[in-house]
Write an enzyme that holds these catalytic residues in place. Structure first.
Site, PDB file in Angstrom:
ATOM      1  N   ASP A  53      23.776  72.165 104.700  1.00 46.37           N
ATOM      2  CA  ASP A  53      23.307  72.600 106.019  1.00 46.37           C
ATOM      3  C   ASP A  53      23.002  74.100 106.001  1.00 46.37           C
ATOM      4  O   ASP A  53      22.547  74.666 106.987  1.00 46.37           O
ATOM      5  CB  ASP A  53      24.323  72.241 107.117  1.00 46.37           C
ATOM      6  CG  ASP A  53      25.758  72.509 106.710  1.00 46.37           C
ATOM      7  OD1 ASP A  53      25.977  73.211 105.707  1.00 46.37           O
ATOM      8  OD2 ASP A  53      26.664  72.012 107.404  1.00 46.37           O
ATOM      9  N   ASP A  71      26.807  60.580 121.269  1.00 44.57           N
ATOM     10  CA  ASP A  71      27.417  61.901 121.122  1.00 44.57           C
ATOM     11  C   ASP A  71      26.454  62.765 120.340  1.00 44.57           C
ATOM     12  O   ASP A  71      26.373  62.696 119.113  1.00 44.57           O
ATOM     13  CB  ASP A  71      28.772  61.801 120.407  1.00 44.57           C
ATOM     14  CG  ASP A  71      29.439  63.157 120.266  1.00 44.57           C
ATOM     15  OD1 ASP A  71      28.765  64.200 120.460  1.00 44.57           O
ATOM     16  OD2 ASP A  71      30.642  63.183 119.944  1.00 44.57           O
ATOM     17  N   HIS A  98      28.961  76.094 107.575  1.00 47.22           N
ATOM     18  CA  HIS A  98      30.103  76.272 108.479  1.00 47.22           C
ATOM     19  C   HIS A  98      31.306  76.802 107.709  1.00 47.22           C
ATOM     20  O   HIS A  98      31.446  76.542 106.513  1.00 47.22           O
ATOM     21  CB  HIS A  98      30.482  74.936 109.130  1.00 47.22           C
ATOM     22  CG  HIS A  98      29.379  74.308 109.930  1.00 47.22           C
ATOM     23  ND1 HIS A  98      28.531  73.354 109.406  1.00 47.22           N
ATOM     24  CD2 HIS A  98      28.987  74.510 111.208  1.00 47.22           C
ATOM     25  CE1 HIS A  98      27.665  72.978 110.338  1.00 47.22           C
ATOM     26  NE2 HIS A  98      27.908  73.675 111.443  1.00 47.22           N
ATOM     27  N   ASP A 122      28.609  75.507 102.262  1.00 46.20           N
ATOM     28  CA  ASP A 122      28.252  74.872 103.539  1.00 46.20           C
ATOM     29  C   ASP A 122      28.041  75.977 104.574  1.00 46.20           C
ATOM     30  O   ASP A 122      28.629  77.052 104.475  1.00 46.20           O
ATOM     31  CB  ASP A 122      29.404  73.955 103.979  1.00 46.20           C
ATOM     32  CG  ASP A 122      29.085  73.125 105.211  1.00 46.20           C
ATOM     33  OD1 ASP A 122      28.789  71.936 105.053  1.00 46.20           O
ATOM     34  OD2 ASP A 122      29.148  73.674 106.337  1.00 46.20           O
ATOM     35  N   HIS A 161      36.592  70.911 106.971  1.00 46.26           N
ATOM     36  CA  HIS A 161      37.167  71.330 108.265  1.00 46.26           C
ATOM     37  C   HIS A 161      38.514  70.663 108.549  1.00 46.26           C
ATOM     38  O   HIS A 161      39.230  71.077 109.456  1.00 46.26           O
ATOM     39  CB  HIS A 161      36.209  70.975 109.412  1.00 46.26           C
ATOM     40  CG  HIS A 161      34.900  71.699 109.353  1.00 46.26           C
ATOM     41  ND1 HIS A 161      34.825  73.086 109.327  1.00 46.26           N
ATOM     42  CD2 HIS A 161      33.621  71.256 109.308  1.00 46.26           C
ATOM     43  CE1 HIS A 161      33.544  73.437 109.270  1.00 46.26           C
ATOM     44  NE2 HIS A 161      32.791  72.355 109.250  1.00 46.26           N
ATOM     45  N   TYR A 201      22.206  68.068 107.125  1.00 42.33           N
ATOM     46  CA  TYR A 201      21.795  67.105 108.155  1.00 42.33           C
ATOM     47  C   TYR A 201      20.295  66.918 108.280  1.00 42.33           C
ATOM     48  O   TYR A 201      19.836  66.080 109.043  1.00 42.33           O
ATOM     49  CB  TYR A 201      22.436  67.512 109.492  1.00 42.33           C
ATOM     50  CG  TYR A 201      23.927  67.695 109.304  1.00 42.33           C
ATOM     51  CD1 TYR A 201      24.751  66.586 109.135  1.00 42.33           C
ATOM     52  CD2 TYR A 201      24.496  68.958 109.186  1.00 42.33           C
ATOM     53  CE1 TYR A 201      26.116  66.727 108.892  1.00 42.33           C
ATOM     54  CE2 TYR A 201      25.855  69.118 108.944  1.00 42.33           C
ATOM     55  CZ  TYR A 201      26.659  67.998 108.792  1.00 42.33           C
ATOM     56  OH  TYR A 201      27.985  68.139 108.537  1.00 42.33           O
TER      57      TYR A 201
END
Ligand code: X5A
Ligand code: ZN
Length: 557
Positions: free
Chosen positions: A265, A20, A174, A172, A135, A305
């Protein structure tokens, strides 16, 4: 009081068992690499090491539904095929037989950190965890996140420690929509998130990630979203976001605890973020946050990451938590136009809810009466490249966030009490300096004001030689008076100590009538010592020294 590092090796067990490309970046090496780097740099050894514990069912229940927790408990016994099928029911999620254990440790680590900080065992700390949390939602895993570690920690701090105001800073890259949903109607938790948004064309593609999502009902104004509409945001953009959005609101909110959803990230090199901020930036951001809540900052790892960038950024943050000076930021400190647009859009959306974001142009700052006192804050960088000594800077644990108070007013009654208020406010502001003062000194003419000073502030007794003071004062009528001359002697002495590198910053008090002339002397004195650039900042009313030209040059230099 130190810094806690909460970790457990078991959190490296969960990993992706099938192909994935979206999920493979959330790998065990994220934790092992970061921890190794902390050890290499000797940072881990300086922290209070705490072994993470599992969060209990009741603790998970602070945020998640019993059914969702039970579902996750069930995943421990599933085979790979079943895990893959279940994972497919969520957006960007993978499960592993160890996921439930890891996720309970991740939430437990955040809880332990909050407990350690609120018990006073440490001032601050970092929980190095995976899976991440921001999240995840009441009944849904999302974006590699299983339990919402930071949200659970915030609820716990409210329930178990009785806190009333918690700030969550989500840096972050996101949007932590999970945290937003959990607290969107709750005015006791202020949630700030910046995130790659690209006008809605970046994951998780939510309308409610935009700046006009500001919370609901009693929580109006307690959700602050800063969408980045272009990639490539860097140090200047991040610092501008803090200075112009987060910090004004955060100081006004006055949190009792700061939780950081610390995703890296948002740093340079990360494949998800595509941003440009260097690891050092996170040391500065961490320092800025330490001005809040008496320094009670609990950071919990989220994303990140690029293993090298992640590890360096984690080290920078831990260094700042330990009180080490932050390395200078590289690159031109000019924000991108797109960043300024985003920042302005948040300010506009939030202005109805925060006084600190409303235009302050017409607010009357008290004029200085002729008999008043005027505090002059002096912060000069050493002009000749004399590096300040790098050592952990002592900080007072009870540092209150009150820098929005402006010193001075039209009436000046008891000299000492006013000086005390002005001084403590200015001292708080001095902590804004991105390179922490090796030492702060004060030059006072009213000695009783010294009583209010923190113990690490040096109370400067000395004065410049009388002939020198008089020579500087001669061109200025305003400095003829005895009181002004005494104050000037102390200012010159303090400046001298700053310029020769013994003192990092300082505050001197002068009579209001002599403030402009004193500033003129301070500027000339600084320039004559070889300083190339000086920043003069007047809080309140102050006449510009007459010889200072519009292009920033001083007549005679
Ligand atoms: C915690 C975090 C990112 C998920 C990205 C999915 N999640 N494309 O950084
Ligand atoms: Zn992320």
């Amino acid at each position: 009081m130190g810094t806690a590092l909460v970790y457990h090796e078991d959190m490296t067990a969960a990993r992706l068992l099938w192909d994935d490309p979206e999920c493979e970046i959330e790998c065990p090496e994220r934790l092992t690499t970061a921890l190794e780097r902390l050890q290499q740099r000797g940072l881990e050894q300086r922290c209070l090491r705490l072994a993470a514990r599992e969060a209990s069912e009741a603790e998970l229940g602070l945020v998640h539904s019993p059914e969702y927790v039970a579902l996750l408990q069930g995943t421990q016994a599933l085979g790979t095929g079943e895990l893959q099928t279940l994972s497919g029911q969520y957006d960007a999620v993978y499960f592993h037989p160890s996921t439930f254990h890891c996720a309970r440790l991740a939430a437990g680590a955040a809880l332990q950190l909050v407990d350690a900080v609120l018990a006073g065992a440490v001032r601050n700390g970092l929980a190095l965890v995976r899976p991440p949390g921001h999240h995840s939602q009441r009944a849904a895993a999302n974006g590699f996140c299983v339990f919402n570690n930071v949200a659970i920690a915030a609820k716990h701090a409210q329930r178990q420690h009785g806190l009333h105001r918690i700030l969550i800073v989500d840096w972050d890259v996101h949007h932590g929509q999970g945290i937003q949903y959990i607290f969107e109607d709750d005015p006791s938790v202020l949630y700030f998130s910046w995130h790659r948004y690209e006008h809605g064309r970046f994951w998780p593609y939510l309308r409610e990630s935009d700046a006009d999502a500001v919370g609901q009902g009693p929580g109006l104004g307690f959700t602050v979203n800063l969408p980045w509409n272009q990639v490539g945001m860097g140090n200047a953009d991040y610092v501008a976001a803090f200075l112009h959005v987060l910090l004004p609101v955060a100081f006004e909110f006055n949190p009792e605890l700061v939780l950081v959803s610390a995703g890296f990230d948002s740093a340079i090199g990360d494949p998800e973020g595509q941003m440009q901020a260097t690891p050092e930036c996170f040391a500065h951001l961490t320092q800025l946050l330490q001005m809040l809540a008496g320094g009670r900052v609990c950071a919990v790892l989220e994303g990140g990451y690029h293993l090298e960038s992640l590890s360096q950024s984690v080290c920078m943050m831990v260094q700042a938590l330990l009180g080490d000076p932050a390395p200078p930021l590289s690159g031109p400190m000019v924000p991108h136009a797109s960043a300024l647009e985003s920042i302005e859009s948040v300010r506009v959306a939030q202005a109805p809810h925060w006084m600190s974001l409303q235009q302050q142009g017409q607010r009357g700052l008290g004029r200085d009466g002729a008999s008043g006192s005027h505090a002059v804050a002096v912060t000069l960088n050493h002009p000749l490249g004399v590096a300040p000594v790098l050592s952990p800077s002592p900080r007072s644990p009870e540092g209150r966030p009150s820098p929005l108070l402006l010193p001075g007013g039209p009436e000046f009654k008891a000299a000492a009490t006013q000086d005390v208020a002005a001084l403590s406010s200015l001292l708080d502001q001095l902590r804004l300096n991105p390179t922490p003062p090796v030492r702060t000194a004060v030059a006072l003419t009213a000695p009783d004001a010294a009583l209010a000073l923190p113990s690490d502030v040096l109370c400067e007794e000395g004065s410049a030689p009388q002939e020198e003071t008089q020579a500087w004062a001669r061109p200025h009528e305003a400095l003829a008076q005895d009181r002004a001359l005494t104050a000037l002697g102390k200012v010159l002495y303090l400046l001298d100590r700053i310029l020769d590198g013994q003192v990092s910053s300082g505050i001197a008090v002068t009579p209001a009538s002599a403030a402009a002339a004193t500033l003129d002397v301070a500027i000339r004195c600084g320039l004559s010592h070889g300083a190339q650039r000086l920043l003069c900042l007047a809080v309140g009313q102050l006449d510009r020294p007459p010889d200072l030209t519009d292009d920033g040059r001083l007549e005679g230099f």
